[in-house]
Design a protein around this motif. Structure first.
Motif, PDB file in Angstrom:
ATOM      1  N   SER A  22      13.444 -22.051  -9.088  1.00  0.00           N
ATOM      2  CA  SER A  22      14.575 -22.719  -9.944  1.00  0.00           C
ATOM      3  C   SER A  22      14.567 -24.467  -9.542  1.00  0.00           C
ATOM      4  O   SER A  22      14.724 -25.055 -10.419  1.00  0.00           O
ATOM      5  N   GLY A  61      15.208 -20.005 -12.829  1.00  0.00           N
ATOM      6  CA  GLY A  61      15.865 -20.867 -13.460  1.00  0.00           C
ATOM      7  C   GLY A  61      17.204 -20.852 -14.663  1.00  0.00           C
ATOM      8  O   GLY A  61      17.731 -21.499 -14.912  1.00  0.00           O
ATOM      9  N   ILE A  63      19.944 -18.706 -14.065  1.00  0.00           N
ATOM     10  CA  ILE A  63      21.149 -19.088 -13.761  1.00  0.00           C
ATOM     11  C   ILE A  63      21.447 -20.846 -13.363  1.00  0.00           C
ATOM     12  O   ILE A  63      22.340 -21.392 -13.899  1.00  0.00           O
ATOM     13  N   ALA A  64      20.332 -21.307 -12.797  1.00  0.00           N
ATOM     14  CA  ALA A  64      20.435 -22.823 -12.633  1.00  0.00           C
ATOM     15  C   ALA A  64      20.639 -23.596 -13.817  1.00  0.00           C
ATOM     16  O   ALA A  64      21.530 -24.534 -13.805  1.00  0.00           O
TER      17      ALA A  64
HETATM   18  N1  GLU Z   1      16.592 -14.734 -11.614  1.00  0.00           N
HETATM   19  C1  GLU Z   1      17.369 -15.807 -11.102  1.00  0.00           C
HETATM   20  C2  GLU Z   1      17.308 -17.095 -12.412  1.00  0.00           C
HETATM   21  O1  GLU Z   1      16.558 -16.919 -13.069  1.00  0.00           O
HETATM   22  C3  GLU Z   1      16.729 -16.426 -10.129  1.00  0.00           C
HETATM   23  C4  GLU Z   1      16.240 -15.873  -8.694  1.00  0.00           C
HETATM   24  C5  GLU Z   1      15.364 -16.509  -7.692  1.00  0.00           C
HETATM   25  O2  GLU Z   1      15.360 -17.729  -7.917  1.00  0.00           O
HETATM   26  O3  GLU Z   1      14.887 -16.061  -7.099  1.00  0.00           O
HETATM   27  O4  GLU Z   1      18.112 -17.718 -12.432  1.00  0.00           O
END
Ligand code: GLU
Length: 275
Positions: A22, A61, A63-64
């Motif tokens: 992310s 990325g 969630i971010a």
């Molecule tokens: N799956 C989460 C996302 O895309 C991130 C998990 C990770 O960064 O390892 O936000």
């Protein structure tokens, strides 16, 4: 045979899995994907594809991206908030990948998986067949954990291990973890500037595993520890893994040009080197 001469090279891979974290994908100031950087990664992917390497991406990325978009920036998110954020952010993430790949003449496909999908036999076989078919059709699968429906108990929680699992599933011969650090050090280089960097790890001994330390403050997983757990999964399935600095443009070309990184040799490669 010297160790360095027998190091894997990305252009020598048949199937390559690239994991992108992310912090690399998302620009916190712009609250958006780092488009220019992503474009340089995709140019590297095009370079590898032209040399016959099948490439599969595991991209974090979601969630971010949505955290910033939804104003959920402060503190730790509740599971339901993370899942809602993932649902919004995954659209933005997939769009960024699809557009970047398109600009370089490639087609993106999106795959969202839970840990269960990689464990339950019928779903595992289905997932594997789909990814293999997409690769044969010339697409670039862009995979993420299905954060929106995975419950706390069945989450991978980190994409390092998800990427290693994907590498196992599809019989990849190399896995690249693009990170904010250029590999494994004997001690933490942030607190010890004299820490020794390890360019090649032949075997994941107890001593090496102890170098993983603890997850970053405030995180249940992540950091070097989950990267080493990913290395165990990958190398035991005959897949070499490399941890490389991803922040610069063209990070995959940088690995090919010999930029500092840490290679974890696949179990049988390590055997050849020792012999
Ligand atoms: N799956 C989460 C996302 O895309 C991130 C998990 C990770 O960064 O390892 O936000």
């Amino acid at each position: 045979m010297g160790i360095v001469s027998s190091l894997p090279s990305l252009t020598g891979a048949k199937r390559l899995v690239i994991k992108i974290g992310s912090a690399l994908m998302v620009d916190p100031q712009q609250a958006a994907p780092r488009h220019e950087w992503l474009d340089s990664v995709v140019a590297d992917i095009a370079f590898l594809r032209e040399r016959g390497v099948q490439v599969c991406v595991v991209s974090s990325g979601a969630i971010a991206l949505a955290r910033y978009r939804l104003g959920l920036v402060d503190g730790t998110l509740r599971l339901a908030e993370k899942q809602a954020a993932a649902s919004v952010g995954q659209v933005l993430l997939a769009q960024a990948w699809a557009e970047a790949l398109e600009r370089h003449g490639m087609t993106a496909s999106q795959i969202l998986l839970t840990a269960e999908d990689t464990e339950e036999r019928q779903r595992y076989l289905n997932g594997r067949a789909t990814i293999q078919t997409l690769l044969e059709l010339g697409c670039v699968p862009v995979i993420n954990e299905n954060d929106t429906i995975a419950t706390a108990e069945i989450r991978f929680g980190d994409n390092d291990r998800l990427a290693a699992r994907i590498a196992q599933m599809i019989g990849a011969d190399q896995l690249v973890l693009l990170s904010d650090i250029d590999g494994l050090y004997e001690s933490d280089p942030r607190s010890n500037p004299a820490a020794v960097h390890l360019p090649v790890i032949e075997r994941l001994t107890r001593e090496i595993m102890a170098m993983g330390g603890n997850p970053p403050p405030g995180y249940p997983s992540g950091g070097m520890r989950t990267k080493l757990l990913a290395a165990v999964m990958a190398t035991q399935s005959g897949c070499a893994m490399v941890i490389a600095q991803g922040a610069m443009k063209h990070p995959l070309c940088a690995v090919m040009e010999g930029e500092r990184c840490s290679w974890f040799l696949a179990a049988e490669e390590a055997l050849t080197v020792r012999q």
